[in-house]
Scaffold this motif. Structure first.
Motif, PDB file in Angstrom:
ATOM      1  N   ILE A 189      -3.480 -15.654  13.134  1.00 16.72           N
ATOM      2  CA  ILE A 189      -4.779 -14.969  13.106  1.00 16.72           C
ATOM      3  C   ILE A 189      -5.783 -15.688  12.204  1.00 16.72           C
ATOM      4  N   LYS A 190      -7.035 -15.406  12.478  1.00 13.05           N
ATOM      5  CA  LYS A 190      -8.153 -15.734  11.593  1.00 13.05           C
ATOM      6  C   LYS A 190      -9.008 -14.475  11.589  1.00 13.05           C
ATOM      7  N   GLU A 191      -9.009 -13.753  10.469  1.00  8.06           N
ATOM      8  CA  GLU A 191      -9.671 -12.451  10.431  1.00  8.06           C
ATOM      9  C   GLU A 191     -10.444 -12.280   9.132  1.00  8.06           C
ATOM     10  N   ILE A 192     -11.627 -11.658   9.250  1.00  8.49           N
ATOM     11  CA  ILE A 192     -12.463 -11.360   8.100  1.00  8.49           C
ATOM     12  C   ILE A 192     -12.604  -9.844   7.992  1.00  8.49           C
ATOM     13  N   ARG A 193     -12.400  -9.320   6.785  1.00  8.59           N
ATOM     14  CA  ARG A 193     -12.570  -7.891   6.524  1.00  8.59           C
ATOM     15  C   ARG A 193     -13.347  -7.709   5.228  1.00  8.59           C
ATOM     16  N   THR A 194     -14.019  -6.564   5.132  1.00  7.82           N
ATOM     17  CA  THR A 194     -14.742  -6.212   3.912  1.00  7.82           C
ATOM     18  C   THR A 194     -14.130  -4.946   3.329  1.00  7.82           C
ATOM     19  N   PHE A 195     -13.872  -4.975   2.025  1.00 11.53           N
ATOM     20  CA  PHE A 195     -13.290  -3.858   1.300  1.00 11.53           C
ATOM     21  C   PHE A 195     -14.227  -3.474   0.166  1.00 11.53           C
ATOM     22  N   SER A 196     -14.235  -2.187  -0.187  1.00 12.09           N
ATOM     23  CA  SER A 196     -15.017  -1.781  -1.358  1.00 12.09           C
ATOM     24  C   SER A 196     -14.240  -2.168  -2.613  1.00 12.09           C
ATOM     25  N   THR A 197     -14.861  -2.035  -3.761  1.00 13.05           N
ATOM     26  CA  THR A 197     -14.186  -2.375  -5.013  1.00 13.05           C
ATOM     27  C   THR A 197     -13.548  -1.161  -5.681  1.00 13.05           C
ATOM     28  N   MET A 198     -13.456  -0.069  -4.964  1.00 15.91           N
ATOM     29  CA  MET A 198     -12.745   1.101  -5.480  1.00 15.91           C
ATOM     30  C   MET A 198     -11.241   0.834  -5.414  1.00 15.91           C
ATOM     31  N   THR A 199     -10.492   1.432  -6.312  1.00 12.95           N
ATOM     32  CA  THR A 199      -9.060   1.144  -6.452  1.00 12.95           C
ATOM     33  C   THR A 199      -8.301   1.299  -5.148  1.00 12.95           C
ATOM     34  N   ASP A 200      -8.524   2.381  -4.410  1.00 13.08           N
ATOM     35  CA  ASP A 200      -7.802   2.600  -3.148  1.00 13.08           C
ATOM     36  C   ASP A 200      -8.034   1.459  -2.159  1.00 13.08           C
ATOM     37  N   ASP A 201      -9.275   0.994  -2.061  1.00 10.12           N
ATOM     38  CA  ASP A 201      -9.588  -0.109  -1.148  1.00 10.12           C
ATOM     39  C   ASP A 201      -8.993  -1.431  -1.636  1.00 10.12           C
ATOM     40  N   LEU A 202      -8.976  -1.634  -2.951  1.00 10.64           N
ATOM     41  CA  LEU A 202      -8.374  -2.859  -3.477  1.00 10.64           C
ATOM     42  C   LEU A 202      -6.875  -2.895  -3.202  1.00 10.64           C
ATOM     43  N   ILE A 203      -6.226  -1.747  -3.253  1.00  9.44           N
ATOM     44  CA  ILE A 203      -4.799  -1.677  -2.904  1.00  9.44           C
ATOM     45  C   ILE A 203      -4.608  -1.996  -1.428  1.00  9.44           C
ATOM     46  N   LEU A 204      -5.502  -1.499  -0.569  1.00  2.00           N
ATOM     47  CA  LEU A 204      -5.441  -1.841   0.860  1.00  2.00           C
ATOM     48  C   LEU A 204      -5.637  -3.337   1.076  1.00  2.00           C
ATOM     49  N   LEU A 205      -6.541  -3.940   0.307  1.00  2.00           N
ATOM     50  CA  LEU A 205      -6.781  -5.384   0.380  1.00  2.00           C
ATOM     51  C   LEU A 205      -5.511  -6.160   0.056  1.00  2.00           C
ATOM     52  N   VAL A 206      -4.874  -5.809  -1.044  1.00  2.00           N
ATOM     53  CA  VAL A 206      -3.648  -6.501  -1.451  1.00  2.00           C
ATOM     54  C   VAL A 206      -2.554  -6.317  -0.404  1.00  2.00           C
ATOM     55  N   ASP A 207      -2.410  -5.103   0.121  1.00  2.00           N
ATOM     56  CA  ASP A 207      -1.413  -4.851   1.174  1.00  2.00           C
ATOM     57  C   ASP A 207      -1.689  -5.694   2.407  1.00  2.00           C
ATOM     58  N   TRP A 208      -2.969  -5.808   2.789  1.00  2.00           N
ATOM     59  CA  TRP A 208      -3.352  -6.601   3.961  1.00  2.00           C
ATOM     60  C   TRP A 208      -3.008  -8.071   3.751  1.00  2.00           C
ATOM     61  N   ILE A 209      -3.292  -8.574   2.549  1.00  2.00           N
ATOM     62  CA  ILE A 209      -2.978  -9.972   2.231  1.00  2.00           C
ATOM     63  C   ILE A 209      -1.472 -10.215   2.306  1.00  2.00           C
ATOM     64  N   LYS A 210      -0.705  -9.330   1.671  1.00  2.00           N
ATOM     65  CA  LYS A 210       0.757  -9.490   1.657  1.00  2.00           C
ATOM     66  C   LYS A 210       1.367  -9.313   3.045  1.00  2.00           C
ATOM     67  N   ASN A 211       0.872  -8.343   3.818  1.00  2.00           N
ATOM     68  CA  ASN A 211       1.409  -8.106   5.166  1.00  2.00           C
ATOM     69  C   ASN A 211       1.171  -9.285   6.104  1.00  2.00           C
ATOM     70  N   ASN A 212       0.159 -10.094   5.811  1.00  2.00           N
ATOM     71  CA  ASN A 212      -0.097 -11.281   6.627  1.00  2.00           C
ATOM     72  C   ASN A 212       0.640 -12.506   6.096  1.00  2.00           C
ATOM     73  N   GLY A 213       1.459 -12.318   5.072  1.00  2.00           N
ATOM     74  CA  GLY A 213       2.302 -13.401   4.571  1.00  2.00           C
ATOM     75  C   GLY A 213       1.572 -14.480   3.799  1.00  2.00           C
ATOM     76  N   CYS A 214       0.407 -14.157   3.261  1.00  2.00           N
ATOM     77  CA  CYS A 214      -0.367 -15.160   2.523  1.00  2.00           C
ATOM     78  C   CYS A 214       0.368 -15.578   1.252  1.00  2.00           C
ATOM     79  N   THR A 215       0.453 -16.876   1.054  1.00  3.23           N
ATOM     80  CA  THR A 215       1.116 -17.422  -0.123  1.00  3.23           C
ATOM     81  C   THR A 215       0.115 -17.915  -1.164  1.00  3.23           C
TER      82      THR A 215
END
Length: 71
Positions: free
Chosen positions: A27-53
Protein backbone atom coordinates in the motif's frame (compact mmCIF):
# COMPACT_ATOMS: atom_id res chain seq x y z
CA UNK A 1 17.99 3.68 -6.46
CA UNK A 2 17.88 0.60 -4.25
CA UNK A 3 15.13 0.07 -1.68
CA UNK A 4 16.71 0.00 1.77
CA UNK A 5 13.56 -0.18 3.93
CA UNK A 6 10.34 -1.66 2.59
CA UNK A 7 7.85 -0.69 5.32
CA UNK A 8 8.13 2.99 6.23
CA UNK A 9 6.05 5.88 7.50
CA UNK A 10 6.51 9.63 7.20
CA UNK A 11 4.88 12.03 9.65
CA UNK A 12 4.26 15.75 9.26
CA UNK A 13 3.39 17.00 12.75
CA UNK A 14 1.35 20.16 13.27
CA UNK A 15 -0.22 21.71 16.37
CA UNK A 16 -3.69 20.25 15.76
CA UNK A 17 -3.06 17.30 13.43
CA UNK A 18 -0.56 14.79 12.11
CA UNK A 19 -0.44 13.82 8.44
CA UNK A 20 0.96 10.32 8.05
CA UNK A 21 2.02 8.44 4.92
CA UNK A 22 2.64 4.70 5.03
CA UNK A 23 4.51 3.09 2.15
CA UNK A 24 4.88 -0.68 1.91
CA UNK A 25 5.03 -3.08 -1.03
CA UNK A 26 1.26 -3.56 -0.59
CA UNK A 27 0.00 0.00 0.00
CA UNK A 28 0.73 3.70 -0.27
CA UNK A 29 -1.74 5.53 1.97
CA UNK A 30 -2.03 8.98 3.52
CA UNK A 31 -4.15 9.65 6.62
CA UNK A 32 -4.66 12.62 8.91
CA UNK A 33 -5.01 12.23 12.68
CA UNK A 34 -5.74 14.81 15.35
CA UNK A 35 -3.21 15.38 18.13
CA UNK A 36 -5.59 14.20 20.84
CA UNK A 37 -4.38 11.13 22.75
CA UNK A 38 -7.03 8.74 21.36
CA UNK A 39 -6.14 9.68 17.77
CA UNK A 40 -2.41 9.41 18.45
CA UNK A 41 -2.96 5.87 19.74
CA UNK A 42 -4.87 5.09 16.53
CA UNK A 43 -1.94 6.52 14.55
CA UNK A 44 0.56 4.28 16.32
CA UNK A 45 -1.70 1.23 15.86
CA UNK A 46 -2.05 2.01 12.14
CA UNK A 47 1.73 2.31 11.75
CA UNK A 48 2.37 -0.95 13.61
CA UNK A 49 -0.44 -2.85 11.84
CA UNK A 50 1.17 -1.98 8.50
CA UNK A 51 4.47 -3.45 9.67
CA UNK A 52 6.45 -0.22 9.48
CA UNK A 53 9.99 -0.62 10.75
CA UNK A 54 11.11 3.00 10.29
CA UNK A 55 9.38 6.34 10.84
CA UNK A 56 10.61 9.77 9.73
CA UNK A 57 9.07 12.78 11.43
CA UNK A 58 9.04 16.49 10.59
CA UNK A 59 7.80 18.83 13.27
CA UNK A 60 7.77 22.45 14.31
CA UNK A 61 8.60 23.35 17.91
CA UNK A 62 7.98 20.56 20.42
CA UNK A 63 4.82 19.10 18.84
CA UNK A 64 6.75 15.87 18.14
CA UNK A 65 7.15 14.89 21.81
CA UNK A 66 3.76 13.17 22.43
CA UNK A 67 4.15 11.09 19.26
CA UNK A 68 7.74 10.13 20.07
CA UNK A 69 6.65 9.00 23.54
CA UNK A 70 3.98 6.69 22.05
CA UNK A 71 6.23 5.14 19.41
Amino acid sequence: MDVVYTHVCGLDVHKKNVVACVITPEIKEIRTFSTMTDDLILLVDWIKNNGCTHVAMESTASFWKPIYNLL
